[in-house]
Scaffold this motif. Structure first.
Motif, mmCIF file in Angstrom:
data_model
loop_
_atom_site.group_PDB
_atom_site.id
_atom_site.type_symbol
_atom_site.label_atom_id
_atom_site.label_comp_id
_atom_site.label_asym_id
_atom_site.label_seq_id
_atom_site.Cartn_x
_atom_site.Cartn_y
_atom_site.Cartn_z
ATOM 1 N N GLY A 109 0.855 -1.151 0.105
ATOM 2 C CA GLY A 109 0.050 -0.074 -0.090
ATOM 3 C C GLY A 109 0.839 1.361 -0.101
ATOM 4 N N CYS A 110 0.413 2.286 0.255
ATOM 5 C CA CYS A 110 1.259 3.533 0.394
ATOM 6 C C CYS A 110 0.349 4.574 1.198
ATOM 7 C CB CYS A 110 1.059 4.214 -0.936
ATOM 8 S SG CYS A 110 2.137 5.747 -1.074
ATOM 9 N N ALA A 111 1.106 5.436 2.005
ATOM 10 C CA ALA A 111 0.434 6.206 3.098
ATOM 11 C C ALA A 111 0.204 7.574 2.593
ATOM 12 C CB ALA A 111 1.116 6.542 4.164
ATOM 13 N N LEU A 112 0.687 7.824 1.302
ATOM 14 C CA LEU A 112 0.723 9.380 0.734
ATOM 15 C C LEU A 112 -0.689 9.754 0.207
ATOM 16 C CD1 LEU A 112 4.119 9.836 -0.537
ATOM 17 C CD2 LEU A 112 3.284 9.974 1.941
ATOM 18 N N GLU A 113 -1.516 8.629 -0.210
ATOM 19 C CA GLU A 113 -2.868 9.032 -0.452
ATOM 20 C C GLU A 113 -3.091 10.193 -1.538
ATOM 21 O OE1 GLU A 113 -5.963 9.651 3.085
ATOM 22 O OE2 GLU A 113 -3.895 9.439 4.031
ATOM 23 N N CYS A 114 -2.380 10.248 -2.686
ATOM 24 C CA CYS A 114 -2.436 10.945 -3.958
ATOM 25 C C CYS A 114 -3.920 10.622 -4.304
ATOM 26 C CB CYS A 114 -1.387 10.693 -5.049
ATOM 27 S SG CYS A 114 0.165 10.875 -4.345
ATOM 28 N N SER A 115 -4.342 11.804 -4.595
ATOM 29 C CA SER A 115 -5.972 11.468 -4.866
ATOM 30 C C SER A 115 -6.223 11.012 -6.135
ATOM 31 C CB SER A 115 -6.598 13.124 -4.875
ATOM 32 O OG SER A 115 -6.223 13.939 -6.052
ATOM 33 N N PHE A 116 -5.609 10.617 -6.972
ATOM 34 C CA PHE A 116 -5.527 9.937 -8.344
ATOM 35 C C PHE A 116 -5.227 8.623 -8.529
ATOM 36 C CE2 PHE A 116 -1.834 12.319 -8.111
ATOM 37 C CZ PHE A 116 -0.847 11.510 -8.587
ATOM 38 N N CYS A 117 -4.443 8.185 -7.407
ATOM 39 C CA CYS A 117 -3.748 6.930 -7.503
ATOM 40 C C CYS A 117 -4.677 5.744 -6.873
ATOM 41 C CB CYS A 117 -2.623 7.147 -6.753
ATOM 42 S SG CYS A 117 -1.700 5.621 -6.534
ATOM 43 N N SER A 118 -4.462 4.599 -7.449
ATOM 44 C CA SER A 118 -5.111 3.515 -7.198
ATOM 45 C C SER A 118 -4.472 2.713 -5.823
ATOM 46 C CB SER A 118 -5.103 2.588 -8.255
ATOM 47 O OG SER A 118 -5.379 1.158 -7.815
ATOM 48 N N THR A 119 -3.311 2.794 -5.914
ATOM 49 C CA THR A 119 -2.501 2.305 -4.495
ATOM 50 C C THR A 119 -2.896 3.068 -3.426
ATOM 51 O OG1 THR A 119 -0.673 1.416 -5.886
ATOM 52 C CG2 THR A 119 -0.197 1.878 -3.687
ATOM 53 N N GLY A 120 -2.894 4.495 -3.807
ATOM 54 C CA GLY A 120 -2.896 5.671 -2.545
ATOM 55 C C GLY A 120 -4.611 5.215 -1.858
ATOM 56 N N LYS A 121 -5.475 4.673 -2.755
ATOM 57 C CA LYS A 121 -7.057 4.579 -2.312
ATOM 58 C C LYS A 121 -6.935 3.520 -1.478
ATOM 59 C CE LYS A 121 -9.239 7.625 -4.445
ATOM 60 N NZ LYS A 121 -8.888 8.873 -3.714
ATOM 61 N N MET A 166 8.472 2.135 -9.072
ATOM 62 C CA MET A 166 7.347 2.647 -9.303
ATOM 63 C C MET A 166 6.100 2.236 -9.115
ATOM 64 S SD MET A 166 7.793 4.963 -12.934
ATOM 65 C CE MET A 166 9.590 6.116 -13.214
ATOM 66 N N GLY A 167 6.148 0.936 -8.353
ATOM 67 C CA GLY A 167 5.150 -0.162 -8.127
ATOM 68 C C GLY A 167 4.368 0.669 -6.915
ATOM 69 N N MET A 168 3.669 -0.367 -6.018
ATOM 70 C CA MET A 168 3.210 0.115 -5.033
ATOM 71 C C MET A 168 4.099 0.753 -3.940
ATOM 72 S SD MET A 168 0.941 -2.451 -2.588
ATOM 73 C CE MET A 168 -0.740 -2.460 -2.974
ATOM 74 N N GLY A 169 3.760 1.987 -3.357
ATOM 75 C CA GLY A 169 4.247 2.228 -2.203
ATOM 76 C C GLY A 169 5.181 3.517 -2.849
ATOM 77 N N GLU A 170 5.570 4.326 -1.685
ATOM 78 C CA GLU A 170 6.704 5.514 -1.880
ATOM 79 C C GLU A 170 8.068 5.006 -1.487
ATOM 80 O OE1 GLU A 170 7.299 8.874 -2.828
ATOM 81 O OE2 GLU A 170 9.368 8.444 -1.935
ATOM 82 N N PRO A 171 8.991 4.916 -2.234
ATOM 83 C CA PRO A 171 10.184 4.303 -2.157
ATOM 84 C C PRO A 171 11.068 5.027 -1.046
ATOM 85 C CG PRO A 171 9.923 4.426 -4.416
ATOM 86 C CD PRO A 171 8.865 5.196 -3.832
ATOM 87 N N THR A 202 9.682 9.240 -6.866
ATOM 88 C CA THR A 202 9.441 9.678 -5.458
ATOM 89 C C THR A 202 8.281 10.735 -5.776
ATOM 90 O OG1 THR A 202 9.789 10.724 -3.443
ATOM 91 C CG2 THR A 202 11.223 11.464 -5.436
ATOM 92 N N ALA A 203 7.165 10.921 -4.615
ATOM 93 C CA ALA A 203 6.310 12.049 -4.572
ATOM 94 C C ALA A 203 6.790 13.258 -4.369
ATOM 95 C CB ALA A 203 5.223 11.580 -3.765
ATOM 96 N N GLY A 204 8.224 13.268 -3.663
ATOM 97 C CA GLY A 204 8.729 14.433 -3.415
ATOM 98 C C GLY A 204 9.091 14.709 -1.804
HETATM 99 S S1 SF4 Z 1 2.095 5.033 -4.786
HETATM 100 FE FE1 SF4 Z 1 2.780 7.098 -5.421
HETATM 101 S S2 SF4 Z 1 0.973 8.195 -6.754
HETATM 102 FE FE2 SF4 Z 1 0.321 6.584 -5.139
HETATM 103 S S3 SF4 Z 1 -0.261 7.638 -3.383
HETATM 104 FE FE3 SF4 Z 1 1.854 6.374 -3.212
HETATM 105 S S4 SF4 Z 1 3.174 8.142 -3.848
HETATM 106 FE FE4 SF4 Z 1 1.104 8.865 -4.236
#
Ligand code: SF4
Length: 376
Positions: A109-121, A166-171, A202-204
């Protein structure tokens, strides 16, 4: 049992030293594991029998457990890998005439919750271990028949020439495990990939970008997605912590020690949200001081998302404005879409999401609505 896939070269050398073994023994085992894809100490024929028996008693080489494998008509391959607790992550291999790219995941998963991202959801469960990250490359090489054959030197085809995180998660939110895995990718006794052919996306996370620049400088892609802080706060909530000015300064510092002389900016095009001519011009102004290329990604719809993909003509016009501004801008091709391996669909399965908030603390959003229709 210690899983030896969890060690980079230095870690394995230290562990062997604690067994009273010399560094060259660690190098031998490293080569067997990663170059030959071996998971059985008995096959390590140039390692003393007594050491093989000792290793088998205290350690293991445990790669990921595949629960599903699929191949698309265009040759794209995807593996769903079990990571315990009813969770799974995805790894995708994309073959092209002159290279083979493996896209790997770094978190469940990923904790960053980018609003357009399937993983973030899907929410966040945990960081992947080093073994689980490098294990994706290890597994892919075995499945693709790319491992070196024991005893025949460098034989074997290098099918995976490029790796993108670039897969699931924020490296960079899983920094230590990711850097250990990167070191293995670059190590000549393991995968021997060029720094230019390994890309962290990275998302930054600006401070972690500074560390990466020192400790494992590989190619860098930054998910930009908006030309202003106001819009980026909505699309990439991490922006509230590291706003654009800070992020772009970190990008320029990164370039001082990077294997490529540009940053790749990923930009998901969302119809009526960030795809106007004015957005493209604002991007040019924003990145004027930062050598960069743009990778434009038309939004890939997924169930439950209210965003839409822009029309092809809008994508073309957006690209044209960037190119006219002397910036290289490409539009990402969709590959493997019938197996859900296209961008934004690389999701896996996150069952336990309770740890989402422990992973990254981001300031609460300033509420603002996102227009879903293009302004007149
Ligand atoms: S996987 Fe990437 S795009 Fe998706 S919520 Fe995480 S940082 Fe954002």
């Amino acid at each position: 049992m210690i899983n030896l896939l969890d060690f980079d070269a230095d870690g394995l050398t230290d562990w062997f030293a604690r067994l009273g073994e010399k560094p060259f023994r660690a190098r031998q085992v490293l080569r067997w594991m990663h170059r030959c894809g071996v998971d059985n100490f008995g096959q390590m024929t140039d390692v003393a029998k007594s050491l093989r028996a000792q290793l088998a008693a205290v350690a293991e080489i445990r790669g990921p457990v595949p629960v599903r494998a699929s191949t698309a008509a265009d040759g794209t391959r995807k593996w769903l890998l079990d990571v315990g607790g009813n969770n799974a992550v995805e790894t995708v291999f994309i073959p092209e005439p002159n290279r083979g790219t493996l896209c790997i995941s770094t978190q469940v998963g990923c904790a960053l919750e980018c609003s357009f991202c399937s993983t973030g959801k899907q929410g966040f469960n945990r960081n992947l271990t080093t073994a689980e990250i490098i294990g994706q490359l290890w597994h892919a090489n075995r499945m693709l028949g790319a491992v070196k054959q024991p005893g025949v030197g460098d034989g074997g085809e290098r099918v995976v020439s490029n790796v993108v995180l670039m897969g699931m998660g924020e490296p960079l939110a899983n920094y230590d495990n990711v850097v250990a895995a990167l070191k293995l990718m670059l190590d000549d006794n393991a995968y021997g990939l060029s720094r230019r052919r390994v890309t962290v996306s990275t998302a930054g996370m600006a401070p972690a970008m500074d560390r990466l620049r020192q400790e494992a400088p590989v190619a860098l892609a930054v998910s930009l997605h908006a030309p202003t802080d106001a819009l980026r706060d909505e699309l990439v909530p991490l922006n509230r912590k590291y706003p654009l000015r800070e992020l772009l300064a970190a990008c320029r510092r990164y370039l001082e020690n990077a294997p490529r002389d540009f940053i790749t900016f990923e930009y998901v095009l969302l119809a009526g949200v960030n795809d106007r001519d004015a957005d493209a011009r604002a991007l040019l102004a924003l990145t004027r001081e930062t050598p960069c290329k743009f990778n434009l990604i038309p939004f890939n719809p997924f169930p439950g998302s209210s965003y839409r993909s822009p029309a092809a003509e809008r994508v073309r016009r957006f690209q044209e404005i960037l190119v006219q501004g002397d910036v290289v801008a490409t539009v990402r091709k969709t590959r493997g879409d019938e197996i859900d391996a296209a961008c934004g669909q690389l999701a896996g399965r996150v069952r336990d999401r309770t740890k989402r908030r422990q992973a990254v603390v981001v300031a609460p959003p300033a509420r603002r609505s996102i227009p879903l229709e293009a302004p007149a």
